[in-house]
Design a protein around this motif. Structure first.
Motif, PDB file in Angstrom:
ATOM      1  N   GLU A 177      51.648  -8.223  39.117  1.00  0.00           N
ATOM      2  CA  GLU A 177      52.379  -6.957  39.149  1.00  0.00           C
ATOM      3  C   GLU A 177      52.647  -6.434  37.748  1.00  0.00           C
ATOM      4  O   GLU A 177      52.649  -5.212  37.519  1.00  0.00           O
ATOM      5  CB  GLU A 177      53.696  -7.161  39.896  1.00  0.00           C
ATOM      6  N   HIS A 178      52.872  -7.317  36.782  1.00  0.00           N
ATOM      7  CA  HIS A 178      53.150  -6.869  35.424  1.00  0.00           C
ATOM      8  C   HIS A 178      51.965  -6.090  34.852  1.00  0.00           C
ATOM      9  O   HIS A 178      52.157  -5.074  34.167  1.00  0.00           O
ATOM     10  CB  HIS A 178      53.483  -8.059  34.525  1.00  0.00           C
ATOM     11  N   SER A 179      50.758  -6.532  35.143  1.00  0.00           N
ATOM     12  CA  SER A 179      49.569  -5.800  34.697  1.00  0.00           C
ATOM     13  C   SER A 179      49.530  -4.405  35.313  1.00  0.00           C
ATOM     14  O   SER A 179      49.185  -3.419  34.644  1.00  0.00           O
ATOM     15  CB  SER A 179      48.302  -6.580  35.061  1.00  0.00           C
ATOM     16  N   ARG A 180      49.890  -4.320  36.587  1.00  0.00           N
ATOM     17  CA  ARG A 180      49.903  -3.007  37.249  1.00  0.00           C
ATOM     18  C   ARG A 180      50.905  -2.071  36.580  1.00  0.00           C
ATOM     19  O   ARG A 180      50.626  -0.894  36.349  1.00  0.00           O
ATOM     20  CB  ARG A 180      50.249  -3.170  38.732  1.00  0.00           C
ATOM     21  N   GLN A 181      52.074  -2.613  36.243  1.00  0.00           N
ATOM     22  CA  GLN A 181      53.105  -1.802  35.612  1.00  0.00           C
ATOM     23  C   GLN A 181      52.679  -1.332  34.222  1.00  0.00           C
ATOM     24  O   GLN A 181      52.947  -0.185  33.833  1.00  0.00           O
ATOM     25  CB  GLN A 181      54.407  -2.591  35.541  1.00  0.00           C
ATOM     26  N   LEU A 182      52.017  -2.198  33.473  1.00  0.00           N
ATOM     27  CA  LEU A 182      51.539  -1.815  32.151  1.00  0.00           C
ATOM     28  C   LEU A 182      50.537  -0.672  32.239  1.00  0.00           C
ATOM     29  O   LEU A 182      50.603   0.299  31.469  1.00  0.00           O
ATOM     30  CB  LEU A 182      50.910  -3.014  31.442  1.00  0.00           C
ATOM     31  N   LEU A 183      49.602  -0.770  33.172  1.00  0.00           N
ATOM     32  CA  LEU A 183      48.616   0.295  33.331  1.00  0.00           C
ATOM     33  C   LEU A 183      49.271   1.584  33.828  1.00  0.00           C
ATOM     34  O   LEU A 183      48.910   2.675  33.381  1.00  0.00           O
ATOM     35  CB  LEU A 183      47.516  -0.155  34.295  1.00  0.00           C
ATOM     36  N   ALA A 184      50.230   1.458  34.727  1.00  0.00           N
ATOM     37  CA  ALA A 184      50.939   2.648  35.203  1.00  0.00           C
ATOM     38  C   ALA A 184      51.658   3.350  34.059  1.00  0.00           C
ATOM     39  O   ALA A 184      51.775   4.584  34.048  1.00  0.00           O
ATOM     40  CB  ALA A 184      51.935   2.257  36.298  1.00  0.00           C
ATOM     41  N   GLY A 185      52.107   2.576  33.068  1.00  0.00           N
ATOM     42  CA  GLY A 185      52.799   3.153  31.920  1.00  0.00           C
ATOM     43  C   GLY A 185      51.916   4.020  31.047  1.00  0.00           C
ATOM     44  O   GLY A 185      52.424   4.821  30.246  1.00  0.00           O
ATOM     45  N   ILE A 186      50.596   3.864  31.176  1.00  0.00           N
ATOM     46  CA  ILE A 186      49.669   4.737  30.442  1.00  0.00           C
ATOM     47  C   ILE A 186      48.882   5.610  31.422  1.00  0.00           C
ATOM     48  O   ILE A 186      47.745   6.000  31.163  1.00  0.00           O
ATOM     49  CB  ILE A 186      48.726   3.928  29.519  1.00  0.00           C
ATOM     50  N   ASN A 187      49.499   5.841  32.572  1.00  0.00           N
ATOM     51  CA  ASN A 187      48.965   6.769  33.587  1.00  0.00           C
ATOM     52  C   ASN A 187      47.641   6.321  34.191  1.00  0.00           C
ATOM     53  O   ASN A 187      46.772   7.143  34.509  1.00  0.00           O
ATOM     54  CB  ASN A 187      48.830   8.187  33.006  1.00  0.00           C
ATOM     55  N   ILE A 188      47.490   5.023  34.346  1.00  0.00           N
ATOM     56  CA  ILE A 188      46.333   4.490  35.068  1.00  0.00           C
ATOM     57  C   ILE A 188      46.864   3.851  36.347  1.00  0.00           C
ATOM     58  O   ILE A 188      47.557   2.824  36.300  1.00  0.00           O
ATOM     59  CB  ILE A 188      45.558   3.472  34.214  1.00  0.00           C
TER      60      ILE A 188
END
Length: 408
Positions: A177-188
């Protein structure tokens, strides 16, 4: 930034070329790329793996895609010789190549030749020109078992070009989930937390283990520690343990298999205590040998079946190797202090199925506890196996998504 990237790629090649005059691995890296020629395919499925570990990680998806699309040729590329040299003749692929250097011309020529309709990269490796060419051709590119960390260049102010690479990916299948959140933070947001495909691979391996009669003969009725993918710093600690547990057997599968490295390991161990796998089967006079050194590739994942516990190497260097292969067999795993980039190691520690040590005293203490406290050992073993059993399933999620996307 793109100019710097292109200069950096060519400088990297120059450094490897210079190293090839005295480093065998660098020589293979250069020679393999110079000598290969590519076969033209149509509608292929291209898998890229950095090295052997990533191949084993992505193998469940490779096998399922081959079954799902039996009429499509499979092309595999490796970045590292340690992957290519071991798997260059794999029956799972129609062609196996070294990944060409990431220049615009190389990327265009290679993709034009193999004509992929689906491309799958495992865990990491982001190459700008290959990604850009695939995006330009509208070829779907998937990242499987992807994992991202806060300090990576994608999330820095100067990481614009690297973020652009990520935009070329059709979908990310992430480990956590942390990877998902990181990518969401750069609009991916084209992401799915599907888990780690290595769990599927190790679960399958543990469910259908190979029988190794010569290993069984060597072990007999002795408790055995499997020391997997060890480096010299690991081996120094383990050598002391060998002397303290003379009634045990120890099987070493070193990460590097050069004669120099194997002889160095043998010199660390008690005199006349070890034999190499290539010298098996054991003769009557060798029955008292305590240590076995595996001097070939490809056996380690099957050895853990015979272990009472496992020590996984690499934790005193850049990072530990595969703990899941051992955990899948339901044995506790011990490793060095550099494990923080590995989610599975942190999970095993939280379950008291994995144990990090920093020195000889800590290694001795945990081995003693696991040896003398049978209830603790049993609980640790059960937790290790249960972790793998409950976390598998990423492969089916990935292949189903790709199959449904293709028919949508």
């Amino acid at each position: 930034m793109f100019a710097l990237y292109n200069i950096g790629i060519r400088l990297y090649y120059l450094i490897i070329w210079l190293a090839s005059f005295f480093n065998p691995k660098a020589k293979l890296w250069i020679k393999g790329r110079r000598q290969q020629s590519f076969v033209r395919y149509h509608n292929s499925i291209w898998f890229h793996f950095a090295s052997l570990g990533e191949f084993e990680q992505g193998r469940p998806v490779l096998e399922q895609m081959k079954l799902t699309y039996p009429d499509r040729p499979i092309v595999i590329t490796f970045f590292s010789p340690s992957g290519y040299e071991v798997r260059k003749n794999t029956p799972l692929a129609d062609a196996v190549y070294y990944l060409p250097l990431d220049t615009r011309g190389n990327a265009a020529r290679f993709i034009n030749t193999i004509n992929p309709s689906i491309v799958i990269f495992t865990k990491y490796e982001y190459w700008y020109h290959f990604f850009a060419q695939l995006y330009k051709r509208r070829v779907p590119l998937y990242i499987i078992s992807g994992i991202f960390r806060d300090g990576q260049v994608f999330f820095k102010w100067y990481g614009g070009m690297h973020r652009k690479m990520l935009k070329c990916v059709r979908h990310f299948f992430l480990q956590d989930e942390h990877s998902r959140q990181l990518l969401a933070g750069i609009n991916i947001n084209n992401t799915t937390v599907s888990g780690d495909t290595r769990l599927d691979r190790v679960w399958t391996n543990a469910s259908n283990p190979k029988q190794l009669p010569e290993i069984e003969q060597f072990i007999g009725s002795h408790k055995t520690m499997i020391c997997g993918s060890t480096w010299p710093d690991d081996e120094k600690l383990l050598a002391e343990l060998v002397s303290e547990y003379p009634e045990w057997k120890f099987i070493f599968a070193p990460h590097e298999l050069s004669m120099e490295k194997i002889n160095h390991l043998a010199d660390l161990l008690p005199p006349d205590s070890c034999i190499k796998y290539s010298a098996l089967p054991i003769t009557e006079g060798d029955n008292n040998r305590q240590c076995l050194i595996i001097d070939n590739m490809g056996m380690l994942s099957s050895l853990y079946k015979y272990g009472y516990m496992a020590y996984i190497g690499g934790g005193f260097g850049v990072g530990i190797h595969n703990t899941l292969e051992a955990a899948a067999f339901g044995i506790p795993v011990i490793f060095g202090p550099n494990y923080h980039k590995f989610n599975e190691a942190k999970a095993l520690i939280s379950l008291e199925a994995g144990f990090s040590i920093s020195n000889e005293a800590e290694l001795r203490a945990i081995v003693e506890k696991l040896t003398t406290d049978i209830a603790y050992y049993t609980a640790s073993s059960q937790q290790a196996k249960q972790y793998v059993d409950t976390q598998k399933g990423a492969t089916e999620k990935i292949v189903s998504f790709i199959r449904n996307s293709a028919t949508a």
